[in-house]
Design a protein around this motif. Structure first.
Motif, mmCIF file in Angstrom:
data_model
loop_
_atom_site.group_PDB
_atom_site.id
_atom_site.type_symbol
_atom_site.label_atom_id
_atom_site.label_comp_id
_atom_site.label_asym_id
_atom_site.label_seq_id
_atom_site.Cartn_x
_atom_site.Cartn_y
_atom_site.Cartn_z
ATOM 1 N N GLY A 323 0.805 -1.220 0.000
ATOM 2 C CA GLY A 323 0.000 0.000 0.000
ATOM 3 C C GLY A 323 0.833 1.262 0.000
ATOM 4 N N GLU A 324 0.128 2.382 0.209
ATOM 5 C CA GLU A 324 0.754 3.690 0.268
ATOM 6 C C GLU A 324 0.009 4.526 1.300
ATOM 7 O OE1 GLU A 324 -2.523 3.381 -2.336
ATOM 8 O OE2 GLU A 324 -0.536 2.626 -2.889
ATOM 9 N N GLY A 325 0.655 5.592 1.763
ATOM 10 C CA GLY A 325 0.008 6.412 2.779
ATOM 11 C C GLY A 325 0.571 7.818 2.811
ATOM 12 N N ILE A 326 -0.128 8.703 3.508
ATOM 13 C CA ILE A 326 0.321 10.078 3.739
ATOM 14 C C ILE A 326 0.197 10.368 5.228
ATOM 15 C CG2 ILE A 326 -0.243 10.908 1.431
ATOM 16 C CD1 ILE A 326 -2.855 12.011 2.543
ATOM 17 N N MET A 327 0.969 11.374 5.688
ATOM 18 C CA MET A 327 0.926 11.696 7.115
ATOM 19 C C MET A 327 1.287 13.158 7.324
ATOM 20 S SD MET A 327 4.427 9.864 8.421
ATOM 21 C CE MET A 327 6.013 10.207 7.605
ATOM 22 N N ALA A 328 0.925 13.668 8.501
ATOM 23 C CA ALA A 328 1.259 15.032 8.894
ATOM 24 C C ALA A 328 1.209 15.088 10.407
ATOM 25 C CB ALA A 328 0.294 16.038 8.283
ATOM 26 N N GLY A 329 2.061 15.945 11.000
ATOM 27 C CA GLY A 329 2.053 16.019 12.450
ATOM 28 C C GLY A 329 2.980 17.084 12.982
ATOM 29 N N LEU A 330 3.142 17.083 14.316
ATOM 30 C CA LEU A 330 3.991 18.029 15.036
ATOM 31 C C LEU A 330 5.065 17.257 15.784
ATOM 32 C CD1 LEU A 330 1.189 20.324 16.523
ATOM 33 C CD2 LEU A 330 2.536 20.714 14.438
ATOM 34 N N ALA A 346 17.768 14.473 19.389
ATOM 35 C CA ALA A 346 16.651 13.613 19.765
ATOM 36 C C ALA A 346 15.352 14.308 19.391
ATOM 37 C CB ALA A 346 16.684 13.315 21.256
ATOM 38 N N GLU A 347 14.392 13.529 18.870
ATOM 39 C CA GLU A 347 13.124 14.113 18.433
ATOM 40 C C GLU A 347 12.017 13.072 18.539
ATOM 41 O OE1 GLU A 347 11.270 16.527 14.566
ATOM 42 O OE2 GLU A 347 12.921 15.089 14.288
ATOM 43 N N ALA A 348 10.835 13.553 18.896
ATOM 44 C CA ALA A 348 9.649 12.696 18.903
ATOM 45 C C ALA A 348 8.503 13.480 18.302
ATOM 46 C CB ALA A 348 9.300 12.239 20.310
ATOM 47 N N GLY A 349 7.648 12.780 17.575
ATOM 48 C CA GLY A 349 6.531 13.474 16.934
ATOM 49 C C GLY A 349 5.339 12.564 16.736
ATOM 50 N N GLY A 350 4.189 13.165 16.594
ATOM 51 C CA GLY A 350 2.961 12.419 16.367
ATOM 52 C C GLY A 350 1.999 13.224 15.534
ATOM 53 N N GLY A 351 0.919 12.561 15.118
ATOM 54 C CA GLY A 351 -0.066 13.249 14.297
ATOM 55 C C GLY A 351 -1.017 12.290 13.630
ATOM 56 N N TRP A 352 -1.331 12.579 12.365
ATOM 57 C CA TRP A 352 -2.368 11.869 11.611
ATOM 58 C C TRP A 352 -1.739 11.141 10.433
ATOM 59 C CZ3 TRP A 352 -3.233 13.116 6.448
ATOM 60 C CH2 TRP A 352 -4.360 12.547 5.839
ATOM 61 N N MET A 353 -2.218 9.917 10.182
ATOM 62 C CA MET A 353 -1.759 9.147 9.024
ATOM 63 C C MET A 353 -2.947 8.428 8.400
ATOM 64 S SD MET A 353 1.021 6.012 8.727
ATOM 65 C CE MET A 353 -0.038 4.858 9.604
ATOM 66 N N MET A 354 -2.995 8.444 7.075
ATOM 67 C CA MET A 354 -4.013 7.697 6.351
ATOM 68 C C MET A 354 -3.307 6.776 5.355
ATOM 69 S SD MET A 354 -7.216 8.991 3.962
ATOM 70 C CE MET A 354 -6.137 9.592 2.657
ATOM 71 N N THR A 355 -3.724 5.521 5.321
ATOM 72 C CA THR A 355 -3.107 4.558 4.404
ATOM 73 C C THR A 355 -4.179 3.704 3.737
ATOM 74 O OG1 THR A 355 -1.535 2.713 4.213
ATOM 75 C CG2 THR A 355 -2.761 2.884 6.265
ATOM 76 N N ARG A 356 -3.881 3.303 2.516
ATOM 77 C CA ARG A 356 -4.745 2.394 1.757
ATOM 78 C C ARG A 356 -3.865 1.226 1.304
ATOM 79 N NH1 ARG A 356 -9.518 2.534 -1.242
ATOM 80 N NH2 ARG A 356 -9.568 1.234 -3.116
ATOM 81 N N TYR A 357 -4.284 0.012 1.617
ATOM 82 C CA TYR A 357 -3.438 -1.135 1.302
ATOM 83 C C TYR A 357 -4.259 -2.323 0.811
ATOM 84 C CZ TYR A 357 -4.973 -2.987 5.842
ATOM 85 O OH TYR A 357 -5.715 -3.424 6.900
ATOM 86 N N LYS A 358 -3.549 -3.188 0.070
ATOM 87 C CA LYS A 358 -4.128 -4.440 -0.401
ATOM 88 C C LYS A 358 -3.540 -5.591 0.407
ATOM 89 C CE LYS A 358 -4.738 -2.917 -5.210
ATOM 90 N NZ LYS A 358 -4.375 -3.183 -6.618
ATOM 91 N N GLU A 359 -4.409 -6.403 0.942
ATOM 92 C CA GLU A 359 -3.958 -7.608 1.651
ATOM 93 C C GLU A 359 -3.894 -8.761 0.653
ATOM 94 O OE1 GLU A 359 -6.266 -8.547 5.071
ATOM 95 O OE2 GLU A 359 -5.445 -10.581 5.255
ATOM 96 N N TYR A 360 -2.821 -9.547 0.708
ATOM 97 C CA TYR A 360 -2.666 -10.636 -0.242
ATOM 98 C C TYR A 360 -1.972 -11.822 0.416
ATOM 99 C CZ TYR A 360 2.196 -9.042 -0.657
ATOM 100 O OH TYR A 360 3.487 -8.685 -0.397
#
Length: 405
Positions: A323-330, A346-360
């Motif tokens: 699959g593939e996905g996009i993300m954005a965050g702080l 050192a860095e840590a971050g979080g936010g939103w991710m959307m992915t679409r994938y095919k299971e096989y």
């Protein structure tokens, strides 16, 4: 002019090998070559037919190639030892020796699920396709699924080693042949013995094409020179990602006294085709950061925002996700200078991710499609412990404000 079968021989191969070895359980090969040489010298050879086979283990397309390599190896060896005209040799790569395997199953009452295994071989095509032409199964998969894999495992342990072979049939123009001087190179005093086999599977080294297209990220480079570019760039690599076999590289440059911008690329491209194991991941993202300490790229806290996209293909031997996905965050981070040109970040971050994938289901070098799903995720997306190469002036330890670059 009629043709007659004058002789035939079975040549055994070592597992995983396409090279003929005359001394590997091939006691009858010398006599066969002597007869071919005698008939070739008298112009009595009509043709030689070579057929080669493998066991079901391995990818079917690889097995076809392996049987073709074995045909070529046998033909080359016969030509080199007897001088027969290459145009008289017909080669027929047989791939998996299904007929031989069926005969062995039918003759052995100890085979688990024997009758069902025979039914699968007799009535299941090598490939089963749906109305769209996509592969959904096949003969080998039917055997692998029988009795939860017990039948296939038993066949591998007891029969598959005997399916690595080639046959050669000598056809002559006339049954009676005038004797000719024997071929000294192939006459040996070998004792006839029962062939001994080594159990193994068919594996062929091939150029494997990646199951995803490689994304090439072109990172910006500094166009300035001299004092104007000194201290404006930082090159980084994430040690945590490297520990999980996901190499990364990041380039960051200063926009102003408090703001920086950067691009980052991560790529893992690992695949073991024969075991259906795949770990392939490509991520590219960009970020902006606001440093709490003026002069940035040198020391202190920062906050940032990032956005990115990626492709992935994961297989664990039983299932796969493509699959593939996009993300954005702080994000929030801190940088510690180490000497003149290096630092730890050192860095840590979080936010939103959307992915679409095919299971096989990975099978025989193909992907058996199961379903397509979408997923939205809110949570941690970035974790970094990076080594930083500061390009330009030495790292600012805060001695004087005028030292900032």
């Amino acid at each position: 002019m009629s043709q007659t079968v004058a002789d035939s021989v079975r040549i055994h191969f070592q597992p995983r090998s396409g090279r003929i070895k005359p001394d590997y359980d091939n006691s009858f090969l010398c006599d066969f070559l002597e007869r071919v040489h005698r008939n070739a010298a008298g112009g009595n050879v009509e043709r030689l037919v070579v057929r080669a086979y493998t066991s079901p283990d391995g990818v079917s397309t690889d097995n076809i190639q392996l049987s073709a390599n074995r045909c070529r190896s046998v033909a080359d060896y016969i030509i080199s030892q007897t001088g027969v005209d290459p145009a008289l040799i017909d080669m027929h790569p047989g791939g998996i020796a299904w007929d031989k395997l069926r005969d062995m199953i039918a003759a052995d009452s100890c085979v688990p699920g024997r009758l069902k295994a025979l039914d699968i071989i007799d009535h299941t095509p090598i490939w089963v396709r749906d109305v769209h032409g996509d592969i959904t199964g096949g003969r080998k998969k039917g055997l692998m699924d029988l009795k939860e894999g017990q039948t296939y495992l038993w066949l591998r342990q007891h029969f598959f080693d005997r399916l690595h072979y080639a046959t050669v049939v000598l056809y002559v123009k006339q049954a009676e042949v005038v004797p000719h001087a024997p071929l000294a190179r192939v006459i040996q005093n070998n004792k006839v013995k029962t062939p001994a086999f080594i159990a193994d599977s068919v594996i062929v080294n091939k150029l494997q094409l990646p199951c995803l297209s490689v994304i090439k990220s072109i990172c910006p480079s500094a166009s300035e020179s001299g004092r104007q570019s000194a201290g404006r760039l930082a090159l980084k690599t994430n040690l945590l990602y490297a520990a999980v076999l996901l190499p990364s590289i990041e380039l960051e440059w200063r926009l102003s006294d408090y703001w920086t911008m950067g691009v980052e690329g991560n790529m893992a491209w690992w695949k073991k085709r024969t075991d259906h194991k795949c770990y392939q991941l490509v991520i590219a993202n960009t970020m902006v950061r606001r440093w709490m300490r003026g002069g940035s790229l040198r020391k202190g806290f920062y906050i940032g925002a990032f956005a990115g996209a990626g492709l992935y293909d994961f297989e664990n031997g039983k299932k796969g996700y493509l699959g593939e996905g996009i993300m954005a965050g702080l994000s929030i981070g801190y940088l510690w200078p180490l000497g003149r040109h290096f630092a730890i970040e050192a860095e840590a971050g979080g936010g939103w991710m959307m992915t679409r994938y095919k299971e096989y289901i990975p099978y025989e070098g193909h992907h058996l499609y199961v379903r397509t799903q979408n997923m939205i995720f809110f949570g941690p997306l970035k974790l970094k412990l990076a080594i930083v190469w500061l390009l330009g002036h030495k790292a600012n330890r805060g001695e004087e404000k005028g030292d900032r670059v």
